[in-house]
Design an enzyme around this catalytic site. Structure first.
Site, mmCIF file in Angstrom:
data_model
loop_
_atom_site.group_PDB
_atom_site.id
_atom_site.type_symbol
_atom_site.label_atom_id
_atom_site.label_comp_id
_atom_site.label_asym_id
_atom_site.label_seq_id
_atom_site.Cartn_x
_atom_site.Cartn_y
_atom_site.Cartn_z
ATOM 1 N N HIS A 364 0.826 -1.203 0.000
ATOM 2 C CA HIS A 364 0.000 0.000 0.000
ATOM 3 C C HIS A 364 0.860 1.252 0.000
ATOM 4 O O HIS A 364 0.529 2.250 -0.647
ATOM 5 C CB HIS A 364 -0.923 -0.015 1.226
ATOM 6 C CG HIS A 364 -2.034 -0.998 1.120
ATOM 7 N ND1 HIS A 364 -2.810 -1.364 2.189
ATOM 8 C CD2 HIS A 364 -2.497 -1.714 0.065
ATOM 9 C CE1 HIS A 364 -3.714 -2.251 1.795
ATOM 10 N NE2 HIS A 364 -3.535 -2.482 0.521
ATOM 11 N N GLU A 605 1.723 -11.432 -24.267
ATOM 12 C CA GLU A 605 2.701 -11.330 -23.184
ATOM 13 C C GLU A 605 3.295 -12.669 -22.781
ATOM 14 O O GLU A 605 4.085 -12.736 -21.839
ATOM 15 C CB GLU A 605 2.076 -10.649 -21.960
ATOM 16 C CG GLU A 605 0.765 -11.253 -21.514
ATOM 17 C CD GLU A 605 0.095 -10.446 -20.407
ATOM 18 O OE1 GLU A 605 0.786 -9.666 -19.725
ATOM 19 O OE2 GLU A 605 -1.116 -10.608 -20.217
ATOM 20 N N ASP A 629 6.026 -8.543 -19.118
ATOM 21 C CA ASP A 629 5.872 -9.988 -18.926
ATOM 22 C C ASP A 629 6.476 -10.756 -20.088
ATOM 23 O O ASP A 629 7.062 -11.825 -19.892
ATOM 24 C CB ASP A 629 4.394 -10.354 -18.761
ATOM 25 C CG ASP A 629 3.976 -10.397 -17.296
ATOM 26 O OD1 ASP A 629 4.864 -10.610 -16.444
ATOM 27 O OD2 ASP A 629 2.788 -10.211 -17.009
ATOM 28 N N CYS A 676 2.344 -1.645 -24.241
ATOM 29 C CA CYS A 676 2.113 -0.926 -22.983
ATOM 30 C C CYS A 676 3.110 -1.275 -21.889
ATOM 31 O O CYS A 676 2.839 -1.064 -20.703
ATOM 32 C CB CYS A 676 0.691 -1.185 -22.476
ATOM 33 S SG CYS A 676 0.300 -2.935 -22.249
#
Length: 758
Positions: A364, A605, A629, A676
């Site tokens: 977080h 990917e 990836d 991307c």
């Protein structure tokens, strides 16, 4: 021998420092191998000499005083050859050099093994005997194994400054470097402020009580104060965060609900346990459960629970009174585990960087840091956090490195980078409304990758023309349960509306691997090759259909939605997913919603997808390459594993060849191809991809101005020359060096990402 080896390793790992570990090693090895001498020589980086650091059998006065130049003596020969040397009589060896004062003249047989860590020779482990004989194969194998185990101990101890091989000082040396992983990009120079937990749960004993009602009231009062503190922290960050990021603090509050931790603690108190003991029991149980899980995101939840436990304990022990530390300007927050609450308690206008000894990019705290634009390094496991308080520190969020007590030269190096980036950022602002167009008129749309609401405003400020990847798992990751259809509609609408009518590409839920949900755990031995992406959602069509419905409903009246399918490896998966999307669309149209059929795409990917591009292209409207990836799978390298992370390189010839093949095959079917991954966000990478023929480049909003400047600074022919040059090399470092020189020759060297000094 195996049992002996294990015992030695266990004892060494438990040693207080490197000096103690070395003394233990020589004593245990000498005894186990029944030799008269065992010694350890380590390389002193400053003098580049091998220094006798510990011995059992030679004169102790020689320790620290005997020094050998590289390749000097038989010890130096072992180091220079990086292989063992086994001699019946060491004095007969041509490289033999008698070391005055060592007492070694009485010992004839010699066996030395190099101590190697990550290809670097750190030193030599030696055993000797009076009797002239060659050590047998089992003895040689044992010493080699022992030296390999010792290598990790030495590397860790040296980098933490536990001891100096020249005995010349204590603490951390100048320019001490500690490696972690990038949590948020950027460079920060400042003073380290180490934040420690407010209370030590581990030290709390069990204790029986008589007045249960009074203890319950004491606990509830502490809980109220902690809830109030968390709300204050959330409000203090409200101006810098938006809805989904602020929801992280709601997660903290929900953990303290009566039906969560608080309820279990009260149950313990009602059984007669005092509040601190009940708190410790419940927190430890939950922390243990999460820490035993392989999934990175779930392990981060253990950090959150531990932090909450400490805060409640602090209120129980001290009535909630806390001292207010004085925070300096240009502060770098350092902690064993940075939590969102810690981040909220410091003045963010003074904060220039974050370092967390533990944790990952999924925590977080890392999510918040990226949203707030604070350079961050996570997982700097070798950093001795207790010894860096108020020291000068540099954060390199590009490479994931931390430098403590930097020299003037290193400080100047990074100060120049910061100044150049500030000047460059101001200079690139004027490009916001200009197209990404080469000097001879070839235009490439630049889109952005988003996940948090904050990403949207930053992307629009920097002139993004659309969204190439919206990570839809982010709203799922910050909740305690699957978000409802209404909640998803709200989240997706906040992404779609600001960009309309420009396209927004929403990836369907991509969990598994390094992304998991606390309420939907996936426990696997090899998660990267396991149940993830489209595999999960096809196995759970009820989750997939609710998400697709929410995406479609959020797009009503905007008509700028594109749906992207992740981790696809076969046409069967494409057909099944497309059928479900069509089903959801048809049902909503039948219900009277005014919708336009969205474009559907597939992520390329995994290696299997590279060889099925044309089959996929016949079934969908567009393809999107996930180069991160794809690089990882092509090279069989886990980029989050520090032992092999250096092998992860998007400029590897195999990766570049695959990327070129993908776009060529897709264009044969006249299908649009975007990309991307991080490669698209690097100026050099963007030029290569443009030359390959990629129709759209998608990146983080911070990368967009640099990439646009690079494209506008060359012609199509120059970009083609970049590509031809890259494809002419057979190893990635040569590719990178050649392209960096070409970028500089084109007058665009200032756009290249900074390199961390070695």
């Amino acid at each position: 021998m195996l049992d002996v080896l294990r015992k030695i390793v266990q004892e060494v790992n438990a040693a207080d420092d490197l000096e103690a570990a070395l003394k233990l090693i020589v004593k245990r090895v000498q005894r186990s191998m029944r030799t008269q001498v065992c010694s350890v020589y380590l390389l002193d980086p400053a003098s580049q000499e091998y220094v006798l650091m510990a011995t059992e059998g030679l004169n102790q006065e020689a320790v620290g005083n005997i020094r050998l130049a590289p390749a000097e003596g038989v010890v130096g020969k072992v180091a220079s050859r990086a292989e063992p040397i086994n001699l019946e009589n060491v004095a007969d060896h041509p490289s033999y050099r008698y070391m005055t004062g060592s007492g070694e003249e009485n010992f004839h047989s010699f066996l030395g093994a190099p101590i190697i860590h990550q290809r670097k020779v750190l030193g030599v482990l030696v055993v000797q005997q009076k009797k002239q004989r060659r050590f047998d194969e089992s003895e040689e194998a044992f010493l080699i194994t022992m030296s390999a185990q010792l290598a990790g101990v030495i590397a860790h101890a040296e980098v933490t400054g536990a001891i100096s091989v020249n005995h010349g000082g204590e603490g951390i040396r100048k320019d001490a470097r500690f490696d972690g992983v990038s949590g948020a990009q950027g460079v920060g120079l400042g003073v380290a402020m180490v934040v420690s937990p407010p209370a030590d749960l581990d030290a709390v004993p069990d204790q029986r009580i008589e007045d249960i009602d009074a203890e319950l009231e004491r606990f509830r009062s502490a809980l109220t104060r902690v809830r109030h503190d968390i709300k204050v922290v959330g409000r203090s960050l409200a101006r810098r965060l938006k809805g989904e990021e602020q929801a992280l603090f709601d997660v903290y509050l929900r953990m303290l609900d009566d039906n969560a931790l608080a309820g279990e603690i009260e149950h313990q108190i009602k059984q007669g346990q005092w509040a601190p003991g009940a708190l410790r029991r419940v927190v430890h149980e939950h922390v243990h459960q999460f820490e035993m899980m392989d999934d990175a995101y779930l392990r981060e939840r253990a950090t959150d629970i531990r932090d909450l436990g400490r805060r409640v304990l602090a209120c129980l022990q001290e009535g909630g009174a806390t001292s207010c530390p004085i925070y300096p300007d240009n502060m770098v927050l350092v902690a064993e585990e940075v939590t969102p609450a810690m981040l909220g308690e410091v003045p963010t206008d003074k904060l220039v960087g974050l370092v967390s000894v533990n944790g990952s990019g999924n925590s977080h705290a890392a999510i918040l840091a990226r949203s707030m634009g604070i350079p961050t390094v996570m997982g700097a496991v070798d950093l001795p956090a207790t010894r860096v308080h108020k020291r000068e520190i540099i954060i390199d969020g590009y490479s994931g490195r931390v430098f403590v007590d930097p020299s003037d030269e290193l400080t100047g190096y990074y100060a120049d980078i910061m100044q150049e980036e500030q000047e460059l950022s101001r200079g690139l602002e004027q490009l916001r409304d200009l197209p990404a167009q080469t000097q001879d008129g070839h235009r490439v749309p630049l889109w952005v990758n988003t996940g948090l609401i904050t990403d949207v405003s930053l992307a629009l400020q920097r002139g993004a023309e659309g969204v190439g990847l919206y990570r839809s798992e982010v709203p799922f990751m910050i909740k305690e349960f699957f978000p409802s259809e209404a909640e998803q509609i709200e989240s997706y609408r906040r992404q779609l509306e600001p960009f309309a009518p420009s396209p927004v590409t929403m990836r369907t839920l991509d969990i598994g691997g390094d992304k998991s949900l606390s309420y939907f755990p996936i426990d696997e031995d090899n998660p990267s090759l396991g149940w993830r992406g489209i595999r999960v959602t096809l196995d759970h069509p009820e989750i997939f259909l609710v998400q697709v419905r929410a995406m479609l409903l959020a797009s009503e009246g905007l008509d700028n939605l594109r749906i992207l399918l992740p981790m696809v490896a076969s046409v069967v998966e494409v057909d099944e997913a497309v059928a479900l999307i069509n089903q959801a669309f048809a049902e909503l149209v039948d219900d009277g919603y005014q919708l336009i059929q969205p474009e559907i795409g597939v992520m390329v990917e995994v290696p299997a997808a590279v060889y099925q591009v044309r089959h996929f292209a016949k079934r969908v409207d567009f393809l999107s390459v996930g180069s991160n990836d794809l690089t990882q799978y092509l090279l069989a390298v886990d980029r989050n594993n520090p032992r092999v992370a250096d092998l992860y390189d998007s400029y590897h010839p195999a990766v570049l060849t695959a990327l070129k093949q993908i776009v060529d095959e897709a264009h044969r079917e006249q299908v649009q191809v975007s990309i991307c991954g991080e490669l698209a966000g690097e100026p050099i990478g963007a030029l290569l991809l443009m030359a390959m023929g990629y129709d759209v480049l998608s990146m983080s909003s911070t990368s967009l101005p640099k990439v646009k400047s690079a494209i506008r600074g060359v012609s199509s022919e120059q970009a083609k020359l970049f590509l031809d040059t890259a494809l002419s090399f057979d190893e990635p470092e040569s590719v990178r060096q050649a392209l960096e020189k070409m970028l500089a020759d084109a007058g665009l060297g200032h756009l290249d990402r900074p390199h961390a000094p070695q």
